[in-house]
Design a protein around this motif. Structure first.
Motif, short mmCIF file in Angstrom:
data_model
loop_
_atom_site.label_atom_id
_atom_site.label_comp_id
_atom_site.label_asym_id
_atom_site.label_seq_id
_atom_site.Cartn_x
_atom_site.Cartn_y
_atom_site.Cartn_z
N LYS A 327 -1.00 -5.83 -24.66
CA LYS A 327 -1.57 -6.74 -25.66
C LYS A 327 -0.59 -7.86 -26.00
N ALA A 328 0.68 -7.48 -26.21
CA ALA A 328 1.69 -8.49 -26.52
C ALA A 328 1.86 -9.47 -25.36
N ALA A 329 1.86 -8.95 -24.12
CA ALA A 329 1.99 -9.82 -22.96
C ALA A 329 0.76 -10.70 -22.79
N ALA A 330 -0.43 -10.18 -23.08
CA ALA A 330 -1.66 -10.97 -22.96
C ALA A 330 -1.68 -12.10 -23.99
N GLN A 331 -1.17 -11.83 -25.18
CA GLN A 331 -1.11 -12.87 -26.20
C GLN A 331 -0.19 -14.01 -25.81
N ASP A 332 0.78 -13.72 -24.93
CA ASP A 332 1.68 -14.75 -24.42
C ASP A 332 1.22 -15.31 -23.08
N GLY A 333 0.02 -14.91 -22.63
CA GLY A 333 -0.55 -15.47 -21.40
C GLY A 333 0.01 -14.89 -20.13
N MET A 334 0.55 -13.66 -20.17
CA MET A 334 1.14 -13.08 -18.96
C MET A 334 0.47 -11.79 -18.52
N PHE A 335 -0.54 -11.34 -19.24
CA PHE A 335 -1.42 -10.25 -18.82
C PHE A 335 -2.84 -10.79 -18.98
N PRO A 336 -3.81 -10.20 -18.29
CA PRO A 336 -5.19 -10.65 -18.46
C PRO A 336 -5.60 -10.70 -19.93
N ASP A 337 -6.38 -11.71 -20.31
CA ASP A 337 -6.73 -11.96 -21.70
C ASP A 337 -7.43 -10.78 -22.37
N PHE A 338 -8.18 -9.99 -21.61
CA PHE A 338 -8.95 -8.92 -22.25
C PHE A 338 -8.06 -7.85 -22.88
N PHE A 339 -6.78 -7.76 -22.48
CA PHE A 339 -5.88 -6.79 -23.09
C PHE A 339 -5.56 -7.15 -24.54
N ALA A 340 -5.78 -8.39 -24.94
CA ALA A 340 -5.48 -8.83 -26.30
C ALA A 340 -6.63 -8.60 -27.27
N ARG A 341 -7.77 -8.18 -26.78
CA ARG A 341 -8.93 -7.98 -27.66
C ARG A 341 -8.72 -6.78 -28.58
N GLU A 342 -9.10 -6.95 -29.84
CA GLU A 342 -8.94 -5.89 -30.83
C GLU A 342 -10.28 -5.58 -31.49
N SER A 343 -10.40 -4.36 -31.96
CA SER A 343 -11.58 -3.95 -32.71
C SER A 343 -11.44 -4.43 -34.15
N PRO A 344 -12.50 -4.34 -34.96
CA PRO A 344 -12.38 -4.71 -36.37
C PRO A 344 -11.30 -3.93 -37.11
N ARG A 345 -10.95 -2.75 -36.61
CA ARG A 345 -9.90 -1.94 -37.22
C ARG A 345 -8.51 -2.33 -36.72
N GLY A 346 -8.42 -3.32 -35.84
CA GLY A 346 -7.13 -3.76 -35.32
C GLY A 346 -6.63 -2.98 -34.13
N ALA A 347 -7.47 -2.18 -33.50
CA ALA A 347 -7.07 -1.39 -32.34
C ALA A 347 -7.27 -2.19 -31.06
N PRO A 348 -6.27 -2.23 -30.18
CA PRO A 348 -6.42 -2.92 -28.88
C PRO A 348 -7.30 -2.09 -27.95
N VAL A 349 -8.58 -2.24 -28.09
CA VAL A 349 -9.58 -1.36 -27.47
C VAL A 349 -9.43 -1.32 -25.95
N VAL A 350 -9.37 -2.48 -25.31
CA VAL A 350 -9.33 -2.53 -23.85
C VAL A 350 -8.08 -1.83 -23.32
N GLY A 351 -6.94 -2.09 -23.95
CA GLY A 351 -5.70 -1.47 -23.51
C GLY A 351 -5.74 0.04 -23.62
N ILE A 352 -6.32 0.55 -24.72
CA ILE A 352 -6.43 2.00 -24.90
C ILE A 352 -7.33 2.61 -23.84
N LEU A 353 -8.49 1.98 -23.62
CA LEU A 353 -9.45 2.53 -22.66
C LEU A 353 -8.93 2.45 -21.23
N VAL A 354 -8.39 1.29 -20.84
CA VAL A 354 -7.88 1.13 -19.47
C VAL A 354 -6.73 2.10 -19.22
N GLY A 355 -5.80 2.20 -20.18
CA GLY A 355 -4.68 3.11 -20.02
C GLY A 355 -5.12 4.56 -19.90
#
Length: 465
Positions: A327-355
């Motif tokens: 998520k941190a790398a995606a926010q800096d443009g070095m990982f795919p953008d979808f890793f930066a997506r968060e749920s309304p609760r602030g959870a990085p959903v894509v990163g949790i599911l992919v991992g």
């Protein structure tokens, strides 16, 4: 990275200047206690429950090796604390490497840590399964030893922490504190009370390998090195830590010191209460130690329960980190953008599911080969080395270059700590073995095309010549 660099204390930036760029808010839900719990929860996984038996094969020289490894782990935690004070942002080792050495170095560290997190989760889950099987067999008489049953148990162990993390950092923090207390207290009980039952005759030979003493220390150290993976945990989640400038360093050092005390005392206690010949063959050394201290067989069930709690707590913390780094790398443009997506609760959903999905696939690999578990552990240990090594190098870079002011009185001390951390990381790579180094390097190279793809998607092609 252009522009002037502010003066800094020991090359790390003053606390005041670092705090100036930090904002507090509801997203920073990890206080000092929860941050320490995150470090302890990630470092103290299921490995501690087998550690005394694993080290006994080398003899009591393994205690010397543990001491050397502990010094390196503490030095590494201090380096993370100092760097975390200067860069109190999410990403930890990724952010430090990027700040010191540029974008691609940052990406490669993020990629390496991401590999470590989901590969390591598979190893934790496989070890966790054994304790679940022991618990249900001894308590309920159920035999869950079949491979299919083991896979199902392991998947449950992976997806329960995923569900907890998907509910947000606040829930994850509460869960981490509870699991850490539940596993740390009984282990500390064995470590302290067991010292009163130690008998000198139970200890094996000093060097049980029969070979060169230096080689024996290195072999024992190679095993002990794996138990400290996770010292960087709180620096990865810096964005969720309250007062990160102060608490990252405190949590890192306090957490590692607590683990070091537990490791050293418990290893000595178990080695001194279980006869050497029996200990080298034991699959539940802590249970054997309790049984020898108090008699009966209830200790095996109790310690299996502790191991179950320990494993699920470690999986919970590492599930958080497997999502926070990309998520941190995606926010800096070095990982795919979808890793930066968060749920309304602030959870990085894509990163949790992919991992969690990748961890599940790695579990299938583990159960398809008899020796896959050791391969996974060594591979994860090597990929851990890359962020550790680059973080120590980043600290060294700021200390020896003239781009930041340093206090002469503290420079020598900081240099010694950094060099110790650097040697520690190098030793970890050596201890991983040739096969893990080869496999890990190939997996790191896979990240290069990913980096190229991400940059091309953003229309960033580098300077023209």
């Amino acid at each position: 990275m252009g522009g002037p660099r502010e003066p800094a204390d020991s090359g790390l930036g003053t606390v005041e200047s670092a705090r100036a760029g930090v904002t507090e808010g509801p997203g920073r839900s990890l206080g000092l206690g929860a941050a320490i719990a995150l470090v302890i929860g990630n470092v103290v996984g299921t490995g501690i429950f087998l550690l005394p038996a694993s080290l006994a094969a080398f003899g009591t020289v393994s205690i010397v090796a543990m001491g050397a490894v502990t010094v390196g782990a503490i030095a590494m935690a201090m380096v993370f604390g100092r760097l975390g004070a200067r860069i109190p942002a999410a990403g930890g080792p990724y952010a430090y490497a990027r700040d010191a050495f540029g974008e691609f170095a940052g990406f490669w560290n993020a990629w390496s840590f991401w590999l470590t997190a989901w590969i390591g989760n598979a190893a934790i889950a496989v070890a966790w399964v054994g304790y679940v099987q022991h618990f249900v067999r001894e308590l309920f008489g159920l035999d869950w030893g079949a491979t299919a049953a083991a896979i199902v148990i392991a998947l449950v162990g992976v997806w329960i922490p995923a569900a907890v993390n998907l509910r947000g950092a606040r829930n994850m923090a509460a869960f981490q504190v509870v699991t850490t207390v539940l596993k740390f207290a009984p282990l500390l009980f064995v470590a302290v009370v067991g010292l009163f039952f130690v008998q000198g005759a139970n200890f094996g030979p000093f060097n049980a390998t029969g070979g060169n003493l230096v080689a024996a220390v290195s072999l024992a150290g190679a095993v002990a090195l794996f138990i400290y993976s996770g010292v960087e945990s709180v620096s990865i989640a810096a964005e969720k830590v309250k007062d990160p400038v102060r608490n990252i360093g405190r949590a890192s050092v306090i957490g590692v010191l607590a683990c070091a005390v537990l490791y050293m005392l418990s290893t000595v206690a178990v080695m001194g209460t279980v006869p050497y010949a029996r200990l080298t063959e034991s699959s539940a050394p802590f249970a054997d130690a309790i049984n020898n201290m108090f008699g009966g067989s209830a200790g095996g069930v109790a310690m299996a329960a502790c191991a179950i709690v320990s494993g699920i707590g470690a999986l919970n913390g590492w599930t958080m980190l497997v999502a926070e780094m990309p998520k941190a790398a995606a926010q800096d443009g070095m990982f795919p953008d979808f890793f930066a997506r968060e749920s309304p609760r602030g959870a990085p959903v894509v990163g949790i599911l992919v991992g969690s999905i990748l961890t599940s696939l790695m579990l299938l690999v583990a159960y398809s080969s008899k020796n896959a578990f050791n391969t996974i552990v060594l591979l994860a240990s090597f990929t851990t080395v890359i962020p550790y090594f680059f973080s120590a190098c980043a600290q060294l870079f700021w200390l020896v270059t003239g781009e930041r002011e340093v206090r002469r009185g503290r420079l020598a001390r900081d240099l010694v700590i950094t060099v110790v951390a650097l040697v520690f990381a190098f030793w970890m790579a050596y201890g991983s073995g040739a096969e893990a180094v080869l496999g890990g390097t190939l997996m790191l190279l896979v990240g290069v095309p990913v980096y190229i793809w991400v940059k091309s998607r953003r229309g960033e092609y580098g300077p023209k010549v």
